[in-house]
Design an enzyme around this catalytic site. Structure first.
Site, PDB file in Angstrom:
ATOM      1  N   ASP A 186       3.353   0.037 -13.783  1.00  0.00           N
ATOM      2  CA  ASP A 186       2.606  -1.035 -13.115  1.00  0.00           C
ATOM      3  C   ASP A 186       1.157  -0.983 -13.572  1.00  0.00           C
ATOM      4  O   ASP A 186       0.748  -0.058 -14.267  1.00  0.00           O
ATOM      5  CB  ASP A 186       2.667  -0.829 -11.599  1.00  0.00           C
ATOM      6  CG  ASP A 186       2.073   0.522 -11.213  1.00  0.00           C
ATOM      7  OD1 ASP A 186       2.809   1.530 -11.290  1.00  0.00           O
ATOM      8  OD2 ASP A 186       0.859   0.578 -10.895  1.00  0.00           O
TER       9      ASP A 186
ATOM     10  N   ASP B  83      -1.427  -0.751 -11.398  1.00  0.00           N
ATOM     11  CA  ASP B  83      -2.236  -0.327 -10.257  1.00  0.00           C
ATOM     12  C   ASP B  83      -2.837  -1.579  -9.606  1.00  0.00           C
ATOM     13  O   ASP B  83      -2.347  -2.692  -9.834  1.00  0.00           O
ATOM     14  CB  ASP B  83      -3.295   0.696 -10.706  1.00  0.00           C
ATOM     15  CG  ASP B  83      -3.796   1.573  -9.559  1.00  0.00           C
ATOM     16  OD1 ASP B  83      -2.977   1.884  -8.669  1.00  0.00           O
ATOM     17  OD2 ASP B  83      -4.972   1.936  -9.554  1.00  0.00           O
TER      18      ASP B  83
END
Ligand SMILES: [Zn+2]
Length: 286
Positions: A204, A206
């Site tokens: 991902d 973040d």
């Protein structure tokens, strides 16, 4: 023997490889799970899921000392660690892999040393084994996966993910990855004179990068990318294993890390402490 510590998702994938499991006692209690010894790509490996069977142990509660001790006790000399992380850089896409070269420690409730009863200060400017990092980078092409050859990994305590301000702060420090497990693991490996390197799996971006779909989108992004990142990491580990095995028996700085690091006069170390730490100290102190 090569040890593999499997992080989130990969710990489960490694479990599917089977092997003969063994329960290893340590002075710090039991490791995260029984360790499975098996052959992968013709190499004898010891597999340990960092978060336990069924992912029962969160990062702060992992018995890092027992995990590294147990691998050393089994005769492991080289440890491959996998860690799920968030990417702090636009160009590091979820699903790709990173071979981190630096760490920043933001943990605060973990025991980070074997040496609380004597003064041992290991050199740690390069926290990962450079020989193993070189092998991982060279194995990327044959594995057919995208591998970023370096990255600074911030290790946060968790278990909650970062605030936006923290995520921006970590980026301003020049960090590339955010995760919860590479420390104290890397420090303990150095103290145990184990070669240790990590394969990080960005799942991902973040929270520094705006996510479409609201605040729950980050968790969805992590779940959606986990399988892809895990598959890529398994390919790289399989491609690298025979080359890592060739490092066994060749001199490496990591394996003599205690040579100049013991500051306590050996005559002042009590027999009880010496006996308890024999697995780590016998090469250095006899
Ligand atoms: Zn090394």
């Amino acid at each position: 023997m090569i040890g593999i510590i499997g992080g989130t998702s990969l710990g489960q994938a490694l479990g599917a490889l089977g092997g003969t499991t063994t329960t290893v006692e340590t002075p710090y209690g039991l490791p995260s799970a029984p360790i499975a010894v098996t052959s992968v790509e013709g190499v004898e490996v010891a597999l340990l899921p960092r978060h336990g069977v069924g992912h029962t142990t969160p990062p702060s509660a992992v018995n890092y000392r027992a995990n590294l001790w147990a691998l050393k006790k089994l005769g492991v000399t080289h440890v491959i660690a996998t860690t799920a992380v968030g990417s702090l850089r636009e160009e590091v896409h979820p699903g790709e892999l990173v071979i981190p070269d630096q760490l920043i420690d933001r943990t605060h409730r973990r025991v980070g040393t074997y040496f609380d009863e004597l003064a041992v200060h290991v050199e740690f400017s390069h926290p990962f084994c450079e020989s193993m990092r070189t092998v991982f980078k060279a194995s990327a092409a044959s594995a057919g996966v995208t591998v970023h050859p370096r990255g600074t990994y911030v290790v946060m305590e968790g278990p909650a993910f970062s605030t936006r301000a923290e995520s921006d702060l970590h980026r301003s420090w020049g960090a590339d990855l955010i995760g919860m497990t590479a420390l104290p693991e890397a420090k303990l490996a150095r103290e145990a004179e184990l070669c240790y390197a990590a394969v990080s799996l960005p799942t991902d971006y973040d929270c520094w990068r705006p996510h479409d779909g609201g605040r729950e989108a980050l968790l969805q992004e992590i779940r959606n990318n986990m399988a892809k990142a895990t598959a890529a990491a398994m390919k790289l580990v399989r491609a690298a294993l025979p080359q890592v095995a060739k490092l066994v028996g060749t001199p490496c700085y990591c394996q003599t890390a205690l040579d100049d690091a013991v500051f306590t006069d050996p005559k002042a170390i009590s027999p009880a402490v010496r006996a308890r730490l024999e697995l780590l100290l016998k090469r250095r102190l006899g």
